[in-house]
Design a protein around this motif. Sequence first.
Motif, PDB file in Angstrom:
ATOM      1  N   ARG A  91       1.021  -1.150  -0.014  1.00  0.00           N
ATOM      2  CA  ARG A  91       0.156   0.137  -0.104  1.00  0.00           C
ATOM      3  C   ARG A  91       0.790   1.290   0.032  1.00  0.00           C
ATOM      4  NH1 ARG A  91      -2.208   3.301   3.589  1.00  0.00           N
ATOM      5  NH2 ARG A  91      -1.280   2.452   5.465  1.00  0.00           N
ATOM      6  N   PRO A  92       0.658   2.232  -0.877  1.00  0.00           N
ATOM      7  CA  PRO A  92       1.480   3.467  -1.034  1.00  0.00           C
ATOM      8  C   PRO A  92       1.424   4.247   0.585  1.00  0.00           C
ATOM      9  CG  PRO A  92       0.176   3.337  -2.694  1.00  0.00           C
ATOM     10  CD  PRO A  92      -0.438   2.312  -1.852  1.00  0.00           C
ATOM     11  N   ILE A  93       2.286   4.657   0.691  1.00  0.00           N
ATOM     12  CA  ILE A  93       2.477   5.643   1.905  1.00  0.00           C
ATOM     13  C   ILE A  93       1.971   6.932   1.773  1.00  0.00           C
ATOM     14  CG2 ILE A  93       3.997   6.893   3.707  1.00  0.00           C
ATOM     15  CD1 ILE A  93       6.176   4.766   3.198  1.00  0.00           C
ATOM     16  N   ASN A 109       3.247  -0.906   5.627  1.00  0.00           N
ATOM     17  CA  ASN A 109       3.669  -0.201   4.315  1.00  0.00           C
ATOM     18  C   ASN A 109       4.611   0.889   4.599  1.00  0.00           C
ATOM     19  OD1 ASN A 109       1.921   1.908   5.541  1.00  0.00           O
ATOM     20  ND2 ASN A 109       1.738   2.612   3.720  1.00  0.00           N
ATOM     21  N   SER A 110       5.316   0.733   5.830  1.00  0.00           N
ATOM     22  CA  SER A 110       6.660   1.547   5.938  1.00  0.00           C
ATOM     23  C   SER A 110       7.592   1.176   5.093  1.00  0.00           C
ATOM     24  CB  SER A 110       7.273   1.625   7.618  1.00  0.00           C
ATOM     25  OG  SER A 110       7.629   0.376   7.865  1.00  0.00           O
ATOM     26  N   ARG A 111       8.619   1.956   4.879  1.00  0.00           N
ATOM     27  CA  ARG A 111       9.757   1.783   4.453  1.00  0.00           C
ATOM     28  C   ARG A 111      10.702   0.620   4.797  1.00  0.00           C
ATOM     29  NH1 ARG A 111      13.540   3.585   0.566  1.00  0.00           N
ATOM     30  NH2 ARG A 111      15.693   3.241   0.833  1.00  0.00           N
ATOM     31  N   THR A 112      10.726   0.411   6.247  1.00  0.00           N
ATOM     32  CA  THR A 112      11.431  -0.472   6.828  1.00  0.00           C
ATOM     33  C   THR A 112      10.684  -1.766   6.700  1.00  0.00           C
ATOM     34  OG1 THR A 112      12.524   0.771   8.535  1.00  0.00           O
ATOM     35  CG2 THR A 112      12.455  -1.547   9.030  1.00  0.00           C
ATOM     36  N   ASN A 113       9.230  -2.032   6.660  1.00  0.00           N
ATOM     37  CA  ASN A 113       8.727  -3.186   6.509  1.00  0.00           C
ATOM     38  C   ASN A 113       8.556  -3.670   4.998  1.00  0.00           C
ATOM     39  OD1 ASN A 113       7.891  -3.948   8.971  1.00  0.00           O
ATOM     40  ND2 ASN A 113       6.407  -2.386   9.197  1.00  0.00           N
ATOM     41  N   LYS A 114       8.723  -2.737   4.085  1.00  0.00           N
ATOM     42  CA  LYS A 114       8.707  -2.839   2.618  1.00  0.00           C
ATOM     43  C   LYS A 114       9.978  -3.612   2.452  1.00  0.00           C
ATOM     44  CE  LYS A 114       5.655   0.644   0.789  1.00  0.00           C
ATOM     45  NZ  LYS A 114       4.708   0.085  -0.130  1.00  0.00           N
ATOM     46  N   LEU A 115      11.118  -3.040   2.999  1.00  0.00           N
ATOM     47  CA  LEU A 115      12.456  -3.639   2.793  1.00  0.00           C
ATOM     48  C   LEU A 115      12.630  -5.066   3.454  1.00  0.00           C
ATOM     49  CD1 LEU A 115      14.723  -0.425   3.181  1.00  0.00           C
ATOM     50  CD2 LEU A 115      14.408  -1.612   1.005  1.00  0.00           C
ATOM     51  N   LEU A 116      11.956  -5.035   4.555  1.00  0.00           N
ATOM     52  CA  LEU A 116      11.879  -6.321   5.134  1.00  0.00           C
ATOM     53  C   LEU A 116      11.201  -7.564   4.344  1.00  0.00           C
ATOM     54  CD1 LEU A 116      13.006  -8.053   7.848  1.00  0.00           C
ATOM     55  CD2 LEU A 116      10.668  -7.560   8.860  1.00  0.00           C
ATOM     56  N   PHE A 117      10.186  -7.115   3.605  1.00  0.00           N
ATOM     57  CA  PHE A 117       9.485  -8.173   2.933  1.00  0.00           C
ATOM     58  C   PHE A 117      10.330  -8.478   1.710  1.00  0.00           C
ATOM     59  CE2 PHE A 117       6.489  -8.971  -0.461  1.00  0.00           C
ATOM     60  CZ  PHE A 117       5.551  -9.809   0.050  1.00  0.00           C
ATOM     61  N   LYS A 188       8.918   1.647  -5.953  1.00  0.00           N
ATOM     62  CA  LYS A 188       9.039   0.317  -6.639  1.00  0.00           C
ATOM     63  C   LYS A 188       8.048  -0.809  -5.838  1.00  0.00           C
ATOM     64  CE  LYS A 188      13.823   1.214  -8.165  1.00  0.00           C
ATOM     65  NZ  LYS A 188      13.118   1.636  -9.599  1.00  0.00           N
ATOM     66  N   MET A 189       7.731  -0.545  -4.747  1.00  0.00           N
ATOM     67  CA  MET A 189       7.339  -1.513  -3.898  1.00  0.00           C
ATOM     68  C   MET A 189       5.640  -1.135  -3.386  1.00  0.00           C
ATOM     69  SD  MET A 189       9.589  -3.618  -1.445  1.00  0.00           S
ATOM     70  CE  MET A 189       8.239  -4.753  -0.904  1.00  0.00           C
ATOM     71  N   SER A 190       4.959  -0.432  -4.553  1.00  0.00           N
ATOM     72  CA  SER A 190       3.778   0.098  -4.135  1.00  0.00           C
ATOM     73  C   SER A 190       2.523  -0.193  -5.216  1.00  0.00           C
ATOM     74  CB  SER A 190       3.669   1.646  -3.940  1.00  0.00           C
ATOM     75  OG  SER A 190       4.274   1.926  -2.553  1.00  0.00           O
ATOM     76  N   ILE A 191       1.726  -0.508  -4.968  1.00  0.00           N
ATOM     77  CA  ILE A 191       0.480  -0.938  -5.687  1.00  0.00           C
ATOM     78  C   ILE A 191      -0.471   0.148  -5.499  1.00  0.00           C
ATOM     79  CG2 ILE A 191      -1.300  -2.452  -6.533  1.00  0.00           C
ATOM     80  CD1 ILE A 191       0.597  -4.869  -5.589  1.00  0.00           C
ATOM     81  N   ARG A 192      -1.054   0.806  -6.644  1.00  0.00           N
ATOM     82  CA  ARG A 192      -2.420   1.616  -6.402  1.00  0.00           C
ATOM     83  C   ARG A 192      -3.464   0.720  -6.302  1.00  0.00           C
ATOM     84  NH1 ARG A 192       0.396   5.537  -4.392  1.00  0.00           N
ATOM     85  NH2 ARG A 192       2.317   6.139  -5.716  1.00  0.00           N
ATOM     86  N   PHE A 193      -4.094   0.801  -5.170  1.00  0.00           N
ATOM     87  CA  PHE A 193      -5.546   0.178  -4.800  1.00  0.00           C
ATOM     88  C   PHE A 193      -6.420   1.165  -5.161  1.00  0.00           C
ATOM     89  CE2 PHE A 193      -2.346  -2.134  -2.259  1.00  0.00           C
ATOM     90  CZ  PHE A 193      -2.526  -3.387  -2.563  1.00  0.00           C
ATOM     91  N   LEU A 194      -7.240   0.578  -5.612  1.00  0.00           N
ATOM     92  CA  LEU A 194      -8.703   1.459  -5.982  1.00  0.00           C
ATOM     93  C   LEU A 194      -9.195   2.062  -4.598  1.00  0.00           C
ATOM     94  CD1 LEU A 194     -10.018  -0.182  -9.004  1.00  0.00           C
ATOM     95  CD2 LEU A 194      -8.805   2.085  -9.159  1.00  0.00           C
ATOM     96  N   HIS A 195      -9.798   3.207  -4.624  1.00  0.00           N
ATOM     97  CA  HIS A 195     -10.675   3.426  -3.222  1.00  0.00           C
ATOM     98  C   HIS A 195     -11.911   3.410  -3.349  1.00  0.00           C
ATOM     99  CE1 HIS A 195      -7.192   5.739  -1.305  1.00  0.00           C
ATOM    100  NE2 HIS A 195      -6.981   6.137  -2.381  1.00  0.00           N
TER     101      HIS A 195
END
Length: 195
Positions: A91-93, A109-117, A188-195
Motif C-alpha cells: 500500500r502506498p504511503i 507499508n513503512s519503508r522498513t517493512n517494505k524492505l523487510l518483505f 518500486k514496492m507500491s500498488i495503487r489500490f482503488l479507493h
Amino acid sequence: MGSRASTLLREEEIEEIKKETGFSHSQITRLYSRFSSLDKGENGTLSREDFQRIPELAINPLGDRIINAFFPESEDQVNFRGFMRTLAHFRPIEDNEKNKDHTASEPLNSRTNKLLFAFRLYDLDRDDKISRDELLQVLRMMVGVNISDEQLGSIADRTIQEADQNGDSSISFNEFIKVLEKVDVEQKMSIRFLH
C-alpha cells in the motif's frame, strides 16, 4: 456471489483490518470480493494453488517466492486477515502517514517493512541473512538461462562484496537497508489500490 463477500465480513472485522493495514473500508470490501473469487474451496482461506491461478503471479519469475510470503511458517492456507496484512506492505504511503506518531508500531507499508518483505524474498532459508547461494538462486529465477552461471556468480560476488560490511560473506538486513538507502522503495514496492 457478490452478496457473499459482504455477508461474511462483519463490520467490526473491517474496522480491525482498517486499523491494522491502513486500507479504506471500500478497499477492504473490494479486496474481500477478490479474495472470495480466488477461494476455490469456498472455505475462507487461500491455498498456494489458488494464488498460482493469478496470471500475474504465474508469469512472474519470483511468483513462488511472492506466494510463499503470504503463508506463515509451515502453514498451507492463509485467511483474509493474513492476506490483507501481506498486501498492506504494497500500500502506498499517504502524505498524512509520513508525519504520524512514530511511538506507535510501524505501519506494514513503512519503508522498513517494505524492505523487510523484499529481504525475505531473498533469504530463502530464513536465517536472517542472504548468502551467495541464495542470491544466485534468486538471480537465476529472475534471468533464467539468459546469463551464464559464471556471469551470475560474478554478479553475486560483486553484490555481496559491495553490501557486506562485517566480512561474513553474506548480507544482513541492516546491510540490505544500507545498500538500498538511495532506492525509491515507495515507488518500486507500491500498488495503487482503488479507493
